[in-house]
Motif scaffolding. Structure first.
Motif, short mmCIF file in Angstrom:
data_model
loop_
_atom_site.label_atom_id
_atom_site.label_comp_id
_atom_site.label_asym_id
_atom_site.label_seq_id
_atom_site.Cartn_x
_atom_site.Cartn_y
_atom_site.Cartn_z
N MET A 131 17.95 48.28 59.06
CA MET A 131 19.37 48.54 58.88
C MET A 131 20.17 47.35 59.43
O MET A 131 19.77 46.74 60.42
CB MET A 131 19.79 49.82 59.61
CG MET A 131 19.01 51.04 59.23
SD MET A 131 19.52 52.53 60.15
CE MET A 131 21.03 52.97 59.26
N GLY A 132 21.30 47.04 58.79
CA GLY A 132 22.10 45.95 59.33
C GLY A 132 23.27 45.56 58.47
O GLY A 132 23.49 46.11 57.37
N GLN A 133 24.02 44.61 58.99
CA GLN A 133 25.30 44.19 58.42
C GLN A 133 25.30 42.68 58.24
O GLN A 133 25.89 41.94 59.02
CB GLN A 133 26.42 44.61 59.39
CG GLN A 133 27.81 44.53 58.84
CD GLN A 133 28.05 45.56 57.77
OE1 GLN A 133 27.70 46.72 57.91
NE2 GLN A 133 28.63 45.14 56.68
N PRO A 134 24.64 42.17 57.18
CA PRO A 134 24.49 40.72 57.02
C PRO A 134 25.64 40.04 56.28
O PRO A 134 25.48 38.93 55.77
CB PRO A 134 23.19 40.62 56.21
CG PRO A 134 23.23 41.85 55.34
CD PRO A 134 23.86 42.92 56.19
N GLU A 135 26.81 40.68 56.22
CA GLU A 135 27.92 40.15 55.42
C GLU A 135 28.28 38.71 55.80
O GLU A 135 28.50 37.87 54.93
CB GLU A 135 29.15 41.04 55.58
CG GLU A 135 29.01 42.40 54.94
CD GLU A 135 30.21 43.30 55.20
OE1 GLU A 135 30.60 44.04 54.28
OE2 GLU A 135 30.75 43.24 56.32
N LEU A 136 28.39 38.46 57.10
CA LEU A 136 28.82 37.13 57.54
C LEU A 136 27.88 36.04 57.05
O LEU A 136 28.32 34.94 56.69
CB LEU A 136 28.91 37.10 59.07
CG LEU A 136 29.61 35.90 59.70
CD1 LEU A 136 31.08 35.85 59.29
CD2 LEU A 136 29.50 35.95 61.23
N ASN A 137 26.59 36.34 57.00
CA ASN A 137 25.62 35.36 56.51
C ASN A 137 25.84 35.02 55.04
O ASN A 137 25.38 33.98 54.56
CB ASN A 137 24.20 35.89 56.69
CG ASN A 137 23.82 36.02 58.15
OD1 ASN A 137 24.48 35.49 59.03
ND2 ASN A 137 22.75 36.77 58.42
N ASN A 138 26.54 35.90 54.34
CA ASN A 138 26.82 35.68 52.92
C ASN A 138 28.26 35.23 52.68
O ASN A 138 28.76 35.29 51.55
CB ASN A 138 26.56 36.98 52.14
CG ASN A 138 25.10 37.41 52.24
OD1 ASN A 138 24.20 36.60 52.04
ND2 ASN A 138 24.86 38.67 52.56
N GLY A 139 28.93 34.80 53.75
CA GLY A 139 30.28 34.27 53.61
C GLY A 139 31.36 35.33 53.49
O GLY A 139 32.51 35.03 53.16
N ILE A 140 31.02 36.57 53.78
CA ILE A 140 31.96 37.69 53.63
C ILE A 140 32.42 38.13 55.02
O ILE A 140 31.59 38.47 55.86
CB ILE A 140 31.30 38.87 52.90
CG1 ILE A 140 30.83 38.43 51.50
CG2 ILE A 140 32.25 40.04 52.80
CD1 ILE A 140 29.99 39.48 50.79
N PRO A 141 33.71 38.14 55.29
CA PRO A 141 34.19 38.62 56.60
C PRO A 141 33.75 40.06 56.84
O PRO A 141 33.91 40.91 55.97
CB PRO A 141 35.72 38.53 56.48
CG PRO A 141 35.97 37.56 55.38
CD PRO A 141 34.83 37.72 54.42
N SER A 142 33.19 40.33 58.01
CA SER A 142 32.69 41.67 58.32
C SER A 142 33.77 42.41 59.10
O SER A 142 33.90 42.25 60.31
CB SER A 142 31.40 41.58 59.13
OG SER A 142 30.76 42.83 59.19
N VAL A 143 34.53 43.23 58.40
CA VAL A 143 35.69 43.89 58.99
C VAL A 143 35.58 45.41 58.87
O VAL A 143 35.65 46.14 59.86
CB VAL A 143 37.00 43.41 58.33
CG1 VAL A 143 38.20 44.14 58.94
CG2 VAL A 143 37.16 41.90 58.47
N VAL A 144 35.42 45.90 57.65
CA VAL A 144 35.46 47.34 57.41
C VAL A 144 34.34 48.06 58.15
O VAL A 144 34.57 49.07 58.83
CB VAL A 144 35.38 47.65 55.91
CG1 VAL A 144 35.14 49.14 55.67
CG2 VAL A 144 36.66 47.21 55.22
N GLY A 145 33.10 47.56 58.04
CA GLY A 145 31.97 48.24 58.66
C GLY A 145 32.14 48.43 60.15
O GLY A 145 32.15 49.57 60.64
N PRO A 146 32.30 47.34 60.91
CA PRO A 146 32.38 47.52 62.36
C PRO A 146 33.62 48.27 62.82
O PRO A 146 33.53 49.18 63.65
CB PRO A 146 32.35 46.09 62.90
CG PRO A 146 32.77 45.23 61.76
CD PRO A 146 32.25 45.92 60.55
N TRP A 147 34.79 47.93 62.31
CA TRP A 147 36.01 48.47 62.89
C TRP A 147 36.49 49.75 62.22
O TRP A 147 37.33 50.46 62.76
CB TRP A 147 37.10 47.40 62.89
CG TRP A 147 36.54 46.12 63.43
CD1 TRP A 147 36.49 44.91 62.80
CD2 TRP A 147 35.88 45.92 64.68
NE1 TRP A 147 35.83 43.98 63.58
CE2 TRP A 147 35.45 44.57 64.74
CE3 TRP A 147 35.59 46.75 65.76
CZ2 TRP A 147 34.77 44.05 65.83
CZ3 TRP A 147 34.90 46.23 66.85
CH2 TRP A 147 34.51 44.90 66.88
#
Length: 260
Positions: A131-147
């Protein structure tokens, strides 16, 4: 999207929805995600359905999130706005279902697939789940998931760990974080999820409905704020072309691996 990308069956008051694109790790396009939202909304209104289980086809993934073959073609911030609004609508449908929803995790849950699993009430997986949140590695700001979804569950420090590194955590660490409720043998994940859904669906319905509604209302401000922040962040990111370049590189590396 073809109808075969979503499979629905019923078992003693439990609706089992299967994401059926195993060749793409059950990643969804906008059309598939919208169809899934419509299906879940209808199940939420169906009096004969007491609970819902969502799983993925194959042995490799629950859902790997957004299908990059679609999002790599976004032309700029406008496309990102439309995409984000559709994602919010989809997430709102899941949050609004006042029946138990169990995620039967048969493998990878990444990006929006990870987020959707966390929007559900209970998660059953096996030792091989990642499981994980690799958005940043793909150039996508990771905002919705964490916050908007998981910081309140695991805290800021663990959230920043996941979103900045983009690392995939194994089932045991996910359980320690509280992101995975149960770990069972792989062959038992779906059966255990259905049994659990049936048990939860048998709870007093009025109390169950009001309990889920209270959670949704209590967490709505953070959820809405996360999407407000994400709107500008995604617009700027996609307007810069950085996510598109990262996704193109992802496909280049994948093609090179296949040809090696």
């Amino acid at each position: 999207m073809t109808e075969a990308e979503l499979v629905l069956r019923h078992e003693d008051g439990v609706a089992i929805v299967t994401l059926n694109k195993p060749e793409k790790l059950n990643a969804w396009t906008s059309a598939m995600r919208e169809a899934l939202g419509r299906m879940l909304a209808q199940l939420g209104e169906d009096a004969s359905v007491k609970a819902i289980v969502v799983t993925g086809a194959g042995e490799r993934a629950f859902c790997s999130g957004q299908d990059f073959s679609e999002s790599q073609n976004f032309e700029g911030g406008g496309d990102a706005d439309v995409w984000l609004a559709a994602v919010k609508s989809f997430y709102e449908i899941i949050r609004g279902i006042e029946k138990p929803i169990v995620a039967a995790l048969n493998g990878l849950a990444a990006g929006s697939g990870f987020q959707v699993a966390l929007l559900m009430d209970y998660r059953v997986g096996h030792a091989g789940v990642k499981m994980g949140q690799p958005e940043l590695n793909n150039g996508i700001p990771s905002v919705v998931g964490p916050w908007g979804i998981f910081a309140e569950r695991i805290g800021v420090a663990r959230s920043m760990d996941l979103i900045l590194t983009g690392r995939m955590i194994d089932a045991e660490e996910a359980k320690q974080f509280g992101l995975l409720n149960e770990i069972v043998p792989a062959a038992e994940v779906l059966a255990r999820s259905i049994a659990l859904a049936r048990e939860l669906g048998g709870k007093p319905p009025v109390a169950l409905r009001l309990t889920k509604r209270a959670y949704r209302e209590a967490t709505q401000p953070a959820f809405d704020r996360a999407f407000q922040i994400a709107e500008e962040a995604q617009r700027q990111a996609f307007a810069s072309g950085e996510p598109q370049r990262c996704m193109q590189e992802f496909f280049r590396i994948r093609a090179a691996r296949k040809s090696a």
